[in-house]
Design a protein around this motif. Structure first.
Motif, PDB file in Angstrom:
ATOM      1  N   MET A  36     -17.229  42.501 -26.575  1.00  0.00           N
ATOM      2  CA  MET A  36     -16.247  42.406 -27.658  1.00  0.00           C
ATOM      3  C   MET A  36     -16.911  42.664 -29.009  1.00  0.00           C
ATOM      4  O   MET A  36     -16.336  43.336 -29.879  1.00  0.00           O
ATOM      5  N   GLN A  37     -18.086  42.101 -29.207  1.00  0.00           N
ATOM      6  CA  GLN A  37     -18.802  42.321 -30.465  1.00  0.00           C
ATOM      7  C   GLN A  37     -19.081  43.805 -30.681  1.00  0.00           C
ATOM      8  O   GLN A  37     -19.013  44.303 -31.801  1.00  0.00           O
ATOM      9  N   ARG A  38     -19.372  44.485 -29.595  1.00  0.00           N
ATOM     10  CA  ARG A  38     -19.706  45.910 -29.686  1.00  0.00           C
ATOM     11  C   ARG A  38     -18.456  46.758 -29.908  1.00  0.00           C
ATOM     12  O   ARG A  38     -18.466  47.698 -30.719  1.00  0.00           O
ATOM     13  N   HIS A  39     -17.381  46.457 -29.188  1.00  0.00           N
ATOM     14  CA  HIS A  39     -16.214  47.340 -29.189  1.00  0.00           C
ATOM     15  C   HIS A  39     -15.061  46.852 -30.066  1.00  0.00           C
ATOM     16  O   HIS A  39     -14.118  47.613 -30.290  1.00  0.00           O
ATOM     17  N   ALA A  40     -15.136  45.612 -30.542  1.00  0.00           N
ATOM     18  CA  ALA A  40     -14.083  45.100 -31.433  1.00  0.00           C
ATOM     19  C   ALA A  40     -14.729  44.263 -32.539  1.00  0.00           C
ATOM     20  O   ALA A  40     -14.402  43.091 -32.721  1.00  0.00           O
ATOM     21  N   PRO A  41     -15.629  44.853 -33.313  1.00  0.00           N
ATOM     22  CA  PRO A  41     -16.385  44.073 -34.310  1.00  0.00           C
ATOM     23  C   PRO A  41     -15.525  43.504 -35.423  1.00  0.00           C
ATOM     24  O   PRO A  41     -15.913  42.516 -36.061  1.00  0.00           O
ATOM     25  N   ASP A  42     -14.363  44.102 -35.685  1.00  0.00           N
ATOM     26  CA  ASP A  42     -13.518  43.647 -36.787  1.00  0.00           C
ATOM     27  C   ASP A  42     -12.372  42.763 -36.332  1.00  0.00           C
ATOM     28  O   ASP A  42     -11.525  42.371 -37.143  1.00  0.00           O
ATOM     29  N   CYS A  43     -12.330  42.441 -35.042  1.00  0.00           N
ATOM     30  CA  CYS A  43     -11.238  41.631 -34.490  1.00  0.00           C
ATOM     31  C   CYS A  43     -11.685  40.192 -34.260  1.00  0.00           C
ATOM     32  O   CYS A  43     -12.876  39.898 -34.153  1.00  0.00           O
ATOM     33  N   GLU A  44     -10.698  39.307 -34.163  1.00  0.00           N
ATOM     34  CA  GLU A  44     -10.970  37.965 -33.653  1.00  0.00           C
ATOM     35  C   GLU A  44     -11.360  38.101 -32.183  1.00  0.00           C
ATOM     36  O   GLU A  44     -10.815  38.932 -31.462  1.00  0.00           O
ATOM     37  N   ARG A  45     -12.285  37.243 -31.738  1.00  0.00           N
ATOM     38  CA  ARG A  45     -12.811  37.371 -30.377  1.00  0.00           C
ATOM     39  C   ARG A  45     -12.954  35.987 -29.742  1.00  0.00           C
ATOM     40  O   ARG A  45     -13.642  35.119 -30.298  1.00  0.00           O
ATOM     41  N   VAL A  46     -12.301  35.815 -28.601  1.00  0.00           N
ATOM     42  CA  VAL A  46     -12.361  34.541 -27.878  1.00  0.00           C
ATOM     43  C   VAL A  46     -12.474  34.823 -26.389  1.00  0.00           C
ATOM     44  O   VAL A  46     -11.779  35.700 -25.860  1.00  0.00           O
ATOM     45  N   SER A  47     -13.354  34.077 -25.725  1.00  0.00           N
ATOM     46  CA  SER A  47     -13.467  34.159 -24.269  1.00  0.00           C
ATOM     47  C   SER A  47     -12.963  32.852 -23.673  1.00  0.00           C
ATOM     48  O   SER A  47     -13.313  31.765 -24.147  1.00  0.00           O
ATOM     49  N   LEU A  48     -12.127  32.964 -22.652  1.00  0.00           N
ATOM     50  CA  LEU A  48     -11.519  31.805 -22.005  1.00  0.00           C
ATOM     51  C   LEU A  48     -11.855  31.791 -20.523  1.00  0.00           C
ATOM     52  O   LEU A  48     -11.928  32.843 -19.884  1.00  0.00           O
ATOM     53  N   HIS A  49     -12.040  30.600 -19.973  1.00  0.00           N
ATOM     54  CA  HIS A  49     -12.182  30.448 -18.522  1.00  0.00           C
ATOM     55  C   HIS A  49     -11.302  29.297 -18.065  1.00  0.00           C
ATOM     56  O   HIS A  49     -11.700  28.129 -18.154  1.00  0.00           O
ATOM     57  N   PRO A  50     -10.107  29.599 -17.577  1.00  0.00           N
ATOM     58  CA  PRO A  50      -9.288  28.541 -16.978  1.00  0.00           C
ATOM     59  C   PRO A  50      -9.997  28.005 -15.737  1.00  0.00           C
ATOM     60  O   PRO A  50     -10.263  28.752 -14.797  1.00  0.00           O
ATOM     61  N   LEU A  51     -10.313  26.719 -15.729  1.00  0.00           N
ATOM     62  CA  LEU A  51     -11.091  26.124 -14.645  1.00  0.00           C
ATOM     63  C   LEU A  51     -10.175  25.607 -13.542  1.00  0.00           C
ATOM     64  O   LEU A  51     -10.341  24.480 -13.034  1.00  0.00           O
ATOM     65  N   PHE A  52      -9.233  26.447 -13.160  1.00  0.00           N
ATOM     66  CA  PHE A  52      -8.261  26.088 -12.129  1.00  0.00           C
ATOM     67  C   PHE A  52      -7.598  27.365 -11.639  1.00  0.00           C
ATOM     68  O   PHE A  52      -7.634  28.399 -12.319  1.00  0.00           O
ATOM     69  N   ALA A  53      -7.021  27.278 -10.454  1.00  0.00           N
ATOM     70  CA  ALA A  53      -6.202  28.387  -9.975  1.00  0.00           C
ATOM     71  C   ALA A  53      -4.864  28.342 -10.708  1.00  0.00           C
ATOM     72  O   ALA A  53      -4.367  27.256 -11.020  1.00  0.00           O
ATOM     73  N   PRO A  54      -4.276  29.492 -11.017  1.00  0.00           N
ATOM     74  CA  PRO A  54      -3.017  29.489 -11.762  1.00  0.00           C
ATOM     75  C   PRO A  54      -1.930  28.610 -11.152  1.00  0.00           C
ATOM     76  O   PRO A  54      -1.149  27.987 -11.882  1.00  0.00           O
ATOM     77  N   ALA A  55      -1.905  28.525  -9.823  1.00  0.00           N
ATOM     78  CA  ALA A  55      -0.889  27.700  -9.172  1.00  0.00           C
ATOM     79  C   ALA A  55      -1.064  26.221  -9.482  1.00  0.00           C
ATOM     80  O   ALA A  55      -0.136  25.431  -9.284  1.00  0.00           O
ATOM     81  N   ARG A  56      -2.258  25.837  -9.949  1.00  0.00           N
ATOM     82  CA  ARG A  56      -2.529  24.430 -10.246  1.00  0.00           C
ATOM     83  C   ARG A  56      -2.526  24.140 -11.741  1.00  0.00           C
ATOM     84  O   ARG A  56      -3.000  23.085 -12.173  1.00  0.00           O
ATOM     85  N   ALA A  57      -2.037  25.053 -12.550  1.00  0.00           N
ATOM     86  CA  ALA A  57      -1.956  24.832 -13.996  1.00  0.00           C
ATOM     87  C   ALA A  57      -0.964  23.697 -14.289  1.00  0.00           C
ATOM     88  O   ALA A  57      -0.027  23.467 -13.520  1.00  0.00           O
ATOM     89  N   PRO A  58      -1.183  22.969 -15.396  1.00  0.00           N
ATOM     90  CA  PRO A  58      -2.232  23.136 -16.397  1.00  0.00           C
ATOM     91  C   PRO A  58      -3.533  22.457 -15.970  1.00  0.00           C
ATOM     92  O   PRO A  58      -3.577  21.734 -14.985  1.00  0.00           O
ATOM     93  N   GLY A  59      -4.593  22.736 -16.749  1.00  0.00           N
ATOM     94  CA  GLY A  59      -5.891  22.153 -16.452  1.00  0.00           C
ATOM     95  C   GLY A  59      -6.837  22.381 -17.618  1.00  0.00           C
ATOM     96  O   GLY A  59      -6.412  22.669 -18.741  1.00  0.00           O
TER      97      GLY A  59
END
Length: 284
Positions: free
Chosen positions: A112-135
């Motif tokens: 993201m830093q390389r290809h979107a240097p002027d954008c907001e940048r966030v990395s997310l890892h949902p620690l659950f399977a989608p069927a078990r959301a929320p978490g």
């Protein structure tokens, strides 16, 4: 806010349903993109050579809609083994923010830093399977701003707990939380033989339940985790040490393990190691 979600699998579909935005899905499997759009009330598009051929997934026909090549935010919801190439291909479509939900963090943040240097940048890892959301959702805010804040606020409003971290802390943790854990459970699932009813111990029942849970998942997901994070080799080495140990060495290994997992006193009131006493309570 309009958001392009690249990847219309379970995680991409979950993200589209969890945020408060106009979502558009793109996937190599266009039928999957249309299905995700129908489920979330969004739209589907085809991304070809920098141009979109839009198909509204909410329509009953294949009527084309006006397509755009730019979105307020782009979310990459692709397998972790393909995340950097996906960011390279699609980050330029974002006008404000780039987000990923791949499950690894250092590599996508660097991309993201390389290809979107002027954008907001966030990395997310949902620690659950989608069927078990929320978490719980691990969050790395590499470059925060109003667009990513709005997305994160929407996820929190859905009942998810946002766990702020760093890319290094997260990826190091996943070696134990995912790679080692999965390797351990899969090894047991491969090695264990069926036993007659009535012979189960509490520990065996818990391991059997974990094996049933893990082996009901998607093989590619587990393969991607093993390809991305180290950990399986350490599990194999520990198992080898146990297999090769004599009785005295095994007692030493057992106490090493107990010392790592039990804080405080190392012996019970009768002089036995704490872990030994607990094992007698739960497994005999």
């Amino acid at each position: 806010m309009d958001v392009l979600i690249v990847g219309a699998g379970a995680m991409g579909t979950w993200f589209g349903s969890a945020i408060d935005a106009d979502v558009t899905f793109a996937d190599l499997d266009h039928d999957a993109a249309v299905a995700a759009a129908a489920e979330t009330g969004g739209s589907a598009t085809v991304l070809e050579d920098g141009a979109d051929a839009g198909v509204d997934g909410t329509l009953e026909t294949d009527e084309a809609t006006d397509a755009t090549d730019a979105y307020d935010a782009v979310c990459l919801a692709v397998p972790m083994t393909h995340i950097t190439e996906a960011i390279a291909a699609h980050a330029s479509r974002a006008e404000r923010a780039v987000v990923d939900v791949s499950g690894v963090m250092a590599a996508p943040i660097e991309a993201m830093q390389r290809h979107a240097p002027d954008c907001e940048r966030v990395s997310l890892h949902p620690l659950f399977a989608p069927a078990r959301a929320p978490g719980s959702i691990a969050v790395v805010r590499d470059a925060d701003g109003p667009a990513t804040t709005a997305l994160l606020d929407a996820l929190a409003a859905r009942g998810n707990e946002l766990v702020e971290t760093t890319a290094r802390e997260h990826d190091d943790a996943m070696e134990t939380v995912q790679a080692m854990t999965h390797a351990t459970v899969l090894s047991f699932a491969l090695a264990a033989e069926s036993v007659p009813d009535g012979f189960e111990t509490p520990i065996y029942e818990q391991l059997r339940t974990l094996a049933e849970h893990v082996t009901a998942g998607t093989p590619r997901v587990y393969a991607d985790i093993q390809a991305t994070f180290e950990g399986a080799e350490q599990v194999a080495a520990a198992a080898g040490a146990i297999a090769d140990a004599d009785a005295t060495e095994l007692e030493s290994l057992y106490r090493d393990a107990a010392a790592q997992w039990h804080e405080g006193a190392t012996e019970s009131s009768d002089g036995q190691p704490v872990a030994d006493s607990k094992a007698e309570e739960t497994d005999r």
